[in-house]
Scaffold this active site. Sequence first.
Site, mmCIF file in Angstrom:
data_model
loop_
_atom_site.group_PDB
_atom_site.id
_atom_site.type_symbol
_atom_site.label_atom_id
_atom_site.label_comp_id
_atom_site.label_asym_id
_atom_site.label_seq_id
_atom_site.Cartn_x
_atom_site.Cartn_y
_atom_site.Cartn_z
ATOM 1 N N GLU A 122 0.796 -1.243 0.000
ATOM 2 C CA GLU A 122 0.000 0.000 0.000
ATOM 3 C C GLU A 122 0.825 1.288 0.000
ATOM 4 O O GLU A 122 0.286 2.353 -0.307
ATOM 5 C CB GLU A 122 -0.988 0.026 1.174
ATOM 6 C CG GLU A 122 -0.319 0.278 2.519
ATOM 7 C CD GLU A 122 -1.217 0.980 3.533
ATOM 8 O OE1 GLU A 122 -2.385 1.249 3.233
ATOM 9 O OE2 GLU A 122 -0.719 1.275 4.623
ATOM 10 N N HIS B 74 -4.360 3.051 1.996
ATOM 11 C CA HIS B 74 -3.749 3.795 0.886
ATOM 12 C C HIS B 74 -4.015 3.135 -0.475
ATOM 13 O O HIS B 74 -3.338 3.450 -1.459
ATOM 14 C CB HIS B 74 -2.242 3.930 1.102
ATOM 15 C CG HIS B 74 -1.873 4.886 2.191
ATOM 16 N ND1 HIS B 74 -1.974 6.261 2.041
ATOM 17 C CD2 HIS B 74 -1.430 4.680 3.453
ATOM 18 C CE1 HIS B 74 -1.601 6.850 3.165
ATOM 19 N NE2 HIS B 74 -1.270 5.926 4.041
ATOM 20 N N HIS C 199 0.058 -1.977 8.608
ATOM 21 C CA HIS C 199 -0.334 -0.562 8.709
ATOM 22 C C HIS C 199 0.505 0.265 9.678
ATOM 23 O O HIS C 199 0.763 1.432 9.390
ATOM 24 C CB HIS C 199 -1.814 -0.384 9.078
ATOM 25 C CG HIS C 199 -2.244 1.047 9.231
ATOM 26 N ND1 HIS C 199 -2.423 1.895 8.149
ATOM 27 C CD2 HIS C 199 -2.512 1.807 10.326
ATOM 28 C CE1 HIS C 199 -2.804 3.099 8.592
ATOM 29 N NE2 HIS C 199 -2.857 3.072 9.905
ATOM 30 N N HIS D 92 3.637 -0.045 10.549
ATOM 31 C CA HIS D 92 5.012 0.107 10.057
ATOM 32 C C HIS D 92 6.071 -0.160 11.124
ATOM 33 O O HIS D 92 7.235 0.207 10.936
ATOM 34 C CB HIS D 92 5.241 1.496 9.426
ATOM 35 C CG HIS D 92 4.458 1.726 8.183
ATOM 36 N ND1 HIS D 92 4.732 2.753 7.290
ATOM 37 C CD2 HIS D 92 3.397 1.064 7.659
ATOM 38 C CE1 HIS D 92 3.871 2.718 6.281
ATOM 39 N NE2 HIS D 92 3.042 1.708 6.494
HETATM 40 FE FE LIG Z 1 -2.217 1.664 6.062
HETATM 41 FE FE LIG Z 2 1.186 1.347 5.451
#
Ligand SMILES: [Fe+2]
Ligand SMILES: [Fe+2]
Length: 281
Positions: A39, A68, A181, A183
């Site tokens: 993403e 995203h 998501h 990270h």
């Molecule tokens: Fe995300």
């Molecule tokens: Fe991400």
Amino acid sequence: MKLAFFGDVVGKPGRSAVLSHLPGLKARLRLDFVVVNGENAAGGFGLTSQIAEEFFSAGADCLTLGDHAWDQREALTYIEREPRLLRPLNYPPAARAPGKGAELFTLPDGRRVGVIQLQGNVFMRQSLACPFAAADLALDQMPLGAVADAIIVDMHCEATSEKMAMGHHCDGRASLVVGSHTHVPTADTMILSGGTAYHTDAGMCGDYDSVIGMEKAEPLNRFQRKLPVERMRPAEGPATVCGVAVETDDATGLARAIAPIRVGGRLSEAAVSFWSAPSMT
Ligand SMILES: [Fe+2]
Ligand SMILES: [Fe+2]
């Protein structure tokens, strides 16, 4: 079966690291199926068809997205013709989101791997429909051990609580529930009581000398001044490839072992040893 999931690839450093490490990892770990979250692969925002094709050529069998998903507009049409690309399953019907959020893949040897992507609702920019209900529907369509030989669930969300709840919700019905998501990789790879492998977040494939993959200056500016000064850009240092590997029992589809993978860049290395793979370099 031997499965791996790699977290959000951020920008060019993340792509370069995945493209250089994935073919070797897939061969050395004898991975049957690899999922990569893409993403943030295109400059930190979304995914293009060209980048997706590079991941497929490097050994990715399925790519997932997240909040995203549509940052690159071509994804809206590319996803309609590329069944190996998944977006969150739980868009409300009124969204008429293109593409799919779950797919059952057949390997050359006939074994079948299901992949489901869900997006959580806690602390996210946009709320989607209930991911727990969406998980039930998808898992009912591909029962583990009957229709699917293995199932990977990518739970894309911010809150560790929502991810962990999804792990327990799917426990015994999926081979792996892994978060994406945030990270940042978490240290909780484990097998839940019902036999599902679980990892709250796989972490990103990106430069960790950053604020979750982005050059530090602008996030620091926005946290302090509350004003955007420039565009967010991916940090350009060497990236760490972050993910998780799972071995499943072919009779049940449940997990036998799970281990984190971290290679390259600034993070301490984590290598998979439980299926006697040679050390990763
Ligand atoms: Fe995300
Ligand atoms: Fe991400």
